[in-house]
Motif scaffolding. Structure first.
Motif, PDB file in Angstrom:
ATOM      1  N   ARG A  80       0.829  -1.211   0.000  1.00 25.48           N
ATOM      2  CA  ARG A  80       0.000   0.000   0.000  1.00 25.48           C
ATOM      3  C   ARG A  80       0.860   1.255   0.000  1.00 25.48           C
ATOM      4  NH1 ARG A  80      -4.634   0.245   4.425  1.00 25.48           N
ATOM      5  NH2 ARG A  80      -2.901   0.875   5.737  1.00 25.48           N
ATOM      6  N   LYS A 183      -2.822   6.547   1.168  1.00 23.52           N
ATOM      7  CA  LYS A 183      -2.692   6.939   2.579  1.00 23.52           C
ATOM      8  C   LYS A 183      -1.753   8.142   2.626  1.00 23.52           C
ATOM      9  CE  LYS A 183      -2.369   4.719   7.099  1.00 23.52           C
ATOM     10  NZ  LYS A 183      -3.573   5.321   7.651  1.00 23.52           N
ATOM     11  N   TYR A 188      -5.989  13.510   5.637  1.00 26.36           N
ATOM     12  CA  TYR A 188      -6.217  13.643   7.077  1.00 26.36           C
ATOM     13  C   TYR A 188      -6.356  15.119   7.440  1.00 26.36           C
ATOM     14  CZ  TYR A 188      -5.208   8.776   6.774  1.00 26.36           C
ATOM     15  OH  TYR A 188      -5.276   7.457   6.416  1.00 26.36           O
ATOM     16  N   GLY A 221     -13.885   8.371   9.597  1.00 24.38           N
ATOM     17  CA  GLY A 221     -12.632   9.035   9.950  1.00 24.38           C
ATOM     18  C   GLY A 221     -11.458   8.151   9.570  1.00 24.38           C
ATOM     19  N   PRO A 222     -10.636   7.765  10.538  1.00 20.70           N
ATOM     20  CA  PRO A 222      -9.468   6.940  10.212  1.00 20.70           C
ATOM     21  C   PRO A 222      -9.735   5.439  10.239  1.00 20.70           C
ATOM     22  CG  PRO A 222      -9.365   7.617  12.478  1.00 20.70           C
ATOM     23  CD  PRO A 222     -10.682   8.120  11.963  1.00 20.70           C
ATOM     24  N   ASN A 224     -12.411   2.078   8.335  1.00 18.77           N
ATOM     25  CA  ASN A 224     -13.493   1.694   7.418  1.00 18.77           C
ATOM     26  C   ASN A 224     -14.761   1.419   8.224  1.00 18.77           C
ATOM     27  OD1 ASN A 224     -11.931  -0.216   4.641  1.00 18.77           O
ATOM     28  ND2 ASN A 224     -11.896   1.950   5.119  1.00 18.77           N
ATOM     29  N   LEU A 242      -9.836   4.543   1.881  1.00 18.00           N
ATOM     30  CA  LEU A 242      -8.618   3.739   1.993  1.00 18.00           C
ATOM     31  C   LEU A 242      -9.027   2.269   2.099  1.00 18.00           C
ATOM     32  CD1 LEU A 242      -5.514   4.263   2.358  1.00 18.00           C
ATOM     33  CD2 LEU A 242      -5.897   3.561   4.713  1.00 18.00           C
ATOM     34  N   ILE A 245      -6.647  -2.878   5.490  1.00 23.22           N
ATOM     35  CA  ILE A 245      -6.115  -4.241   5.601  1.00 23.22           C
ATOM     36  C   ILE A 245      -6.909  -5.008   6.671  1.00 23.22           C
ATOM     37  CG2 ILE A 245      -4.023  -5.580   6.176  1.00 23.22           C
ATOM     38  CD1 ILE A 245      -2.508  -2.957   5.040  1.00 23.22           C
ATOM     39  N   THR A 246      -7.324  -4.287   7.705  1.00 24.20           N
ATOM     40  CA  THR A 246      -8.147  -4.908   8.751  1.00 24.20           C
ATOM     41  C   THR A 246      -9.486  -5.358   8.146  1.00 24.20           C
ATOM     42  OG1 THR A 246      -7.183  -3.285  10.249  1.00 24.20           O
ATOM     43  CG2 THR A 246      -9.054  -4.551  11.093  1.00 24.20           C
ATOM     44  N   ASN A 247     -10.086  -4.485   7.350  1.00 17.30           N
ATOM     45  CA  ASN A 247     -11.381  -4.797   6.738  1.00 17.30           C
ATOM     46  C   ASN A 247     -11.261  -6.011   5.817  1.00 17.30           C
ATOM     47  OD1 ASN A 247     -14.054  -4.514   6.047  1.00 17.30           O
ATOM     48  ND2 ASN A 247     -13.814  -2.603   4.913  1.00 17.30           N
ATOM     49  N   GLY A 281      -9.990  -0.885  11.654  1.00 20.75           N
ATOM     50  CA  GLY A 281      -8.710  -0.419  11.144  1.00 20.75           C
ATOM     51  C   GLY A 281      -7.611  -0.856  12.098  1.00 20.75           C
ATOM     52  N   THR A 282      -6.376  -0.618  11.733  1.00 22.09           N
ATOM     53  CA  THR A 282      -5.261  -1.006  12.597  1.00 22.09           C
ATOM     54  C   THR A 282      -5.396  -0.333  13.955  1.00 22.09           C
ATOM     55  OG1 THR A 282      -3.836  -1.302  10.711  1.00 22.09           O
ATOM     56  CG2 THR A 282      -2.742  -0.926  12.824  1.00 22.09           C
TER      57      THR A 282
HETATM   58  N1  PLP Z   1      -9.354   4.358   6.564  1.00 17.24           N
HETATM   59  C1  PLP Z   1      -8.494   5.321   6.861  1.00 17.24           C
HETATM   60  C2  PLP Z   1      -8.766   6.684   6.336  1.00 17.24           C
HETATM   61  C3  PLP Z   1      -7.357   5.047   7.643  1.00 17.24           C
HETATM   62  O1  PLP Z   1      -6.506   6.002   7.974  1.00 17.24           O
HETATM   63  C4  PLP Z   1      -7.156   3.730   8.103  1.00 17.24           C
HETATM   64  C5  PLP Z   1      -5.960   3.403   8.879  1.00 17.24           C
HETATM   65  O2  PLP Z   1      -4.968   3.024   8.352  1.00 17.24           O
HETATM   66  C6  PLP Z   1      -8.085   2.755   7.760  1.00 17.24           C
HETATM   67  C7  PLP Z   1      -9.175   3.100   7.001  1.00 17.24           C
HETATM   68  C8  PLP Z   1      -7.883   1.348   8.201  1.00 17.24           C
HETATM   69  O3  PLP Z   1      -6.905   0.717   7.428  1.00 17.24           O
HETATM   70  P1  PLP Z   1      -6.020  -0.459   7.995  1.00 17.24           P
HETATM   71  O4  PLP Z   1      -6.960  -1.512   8.437  1.00 17.24           O
HETATM   72  O5  PLP Z   1      -5.200  -0.894   6.843  1.00 17.24           O
HETATM   73  O6  PLP Z   1      -5.244   0.097   9.114  1.00 17.24           O
END
Ligand code: PLP
Ligand code: COI
Length: 339
Positions: A80, A183, A188, A221-222, A224, A242, A245-247, A281-282
């Motif tokens: 990513r 990202k 942000y 926000g940060p 999914n 975004l 990866i967690t999703n 998310g992470t």
């Molecule tokens: N969406 C946004 C805008 C994010 O900043 C994040 C964090 O990284 C996520 C979703 C979740 O993504 P991930 O699960 O890859 O951390």
């Protein structure tokens, strides 16, 4: 490090011993270097400062019961970051260099990896920015890659306790053909006006809608968004979010637990049909949502009325965290032990 109250760590910055740095110059990457400084010396005309030529990543290292430290799907973060670098025309960080930097950063800060069972983890933040000087709008010739680590607790207060979210209709974090899928820092910065409004109203975060029609859920926000109904895990497909990866991992886990999964546009009105909703998310892991408020439409959607996370969210959470901590078999081959 017994000076930390590991169980009550916030999601914030704590100084650790060393970080890893690398510079790209004359068309090639140099060697990784460890630094004990928390500061960088940056050119006053660096494109990262002026034109937002910047991208970052976020992943975590987890201490297992067996005393082993595991990284979760770091290759996905590497890929990513290459994708994000392409999105704002930066020199990409090769996967092997990315891996080496992560492992070195963790190994040099082993004493900051929170203990097993504390609910905290070591957050790893890779950062890439244009460090070469330009005044005209164009990509830099020089780049800097940094990886620092910091121990963190849950992103949303309360961890797995349900949080409230505010739907935002007057700010867009990203346009459909903009940089939402990368990202990059600019997304942000663009989200801050909405985030502050949400925080001032007592909400954990904002839910952004699609920028074009304001009809579909984008993300939280940060993190999914996901909703659950009819034994189905449903998450938005959008060209301005975004790809978490967690999703992506939760979709696989949901399938393995016998749930159906759908990745598609999610109309706002569907919020009334879900029996559970959450942010993932992470940083957020899974944060169940208790209430979503849409002030412009005079709507309130409520979940978890007993104040407890829903059953499906809890099952997904336990399986995900179990794999990350090494308590569950790594049936998908997602973890790498830091040797
Ligand atoms: N969406 C946004 C805008 C994010 O900043 C994040 C964090 O990284 C996520 C979703 C979740 O993504 P991930 O699960 O890859 O951390
Ligand atoms: C993450 O989940 O790793 C993030 O990057 C979210 C964040 C911007 C704090």
């Amino acid at each position: 490090m017994d000076t930390f109250d590991w169980k009550n760590l916030p999601f914030g910055y704590i100084k650790t011993d060393q970080n890893i740095r690398c510079h790209f110059k004359d068309g090639k990457w140099g060697k990784l270097e460890a630094s004990s400084s928390e500061y960088i010396n940056i050119h006053i005309a660096a494109t990262g400062l002026h034109y937002g030529q910047e991208a970052f990543e976020g992943l975590k290292a987890y201490m297992g019961k067996d005393g082993k430290i595991r990284l979760f799907r770091w290759e996905e973060n590497a890929k990513r970051m290459i994708f994000s670098a392409g999105g704002v025309k930066m020199a990409p960080v090769p996967v092997e260099m990315f891996r080496e930097a992560l492992f070195q950063a963790v190994k040099l800060n082993i004493k900051f990896v929170p203990p097993y069972g504390s609910g905290a983890s070591l957050y790893i933040r890779p950062l890439l920015y244009g460090s070469g000087p330009e005044v005209g709008v164009k990509p830099a010739d020089e780049y800097t890659f940094i990886v620092f680590v910091t121990p963190v607790g849950p992103y949303f207060k309360g961890g797995i306790k349900p949080v409230n979210m505010l739907i935002c209709r007057d700010v867009d974090r990203a346009a459909p053909l903009g940089t939402g899928i990368f990202k990059v820092g600019g997304n942000y910065a663009a989200s801050l006006r909405a985030l502050i409004t949400a925080k001032e109203g007592g909400y954990a975060s904002t839910i952004f809608l699609d920028a074009k029609e304001k009809k579909f859920i984008d993300e939280c926000g940060p993190a999914n968004f996901f909703g659950i109904k009819d034994n189905t895990y449903i998450t938005p497909k959008s060209e301005s979010i975004l790809n978490s990866i967690t999703n992506m991992s939760l979709i696989r886990i949901a399938e393995s637990l016998g749930m159906k999964t759908e990745r598609r546009r999610v109309p706002v009105e569907e919020l009334s049909e879900f029996i559970e909703t959450g942010a993932c998310g992470t940083a957020a892991v899974i944060s169940p949502i208790g209430k979503i408020v849409d002030p412009d439409k005079n709507m309130i959607y409520e979940y978890c009325k007993d104040g407890m996370p829903g059953k499906a969210s809890m099952k997904l959470y336990n399986k995900l965290v179990g794999i990350q901590n090494g308590d569950e078999p790594d049936e998908f081959g997602w973890t790498t032990i830091v040797e």
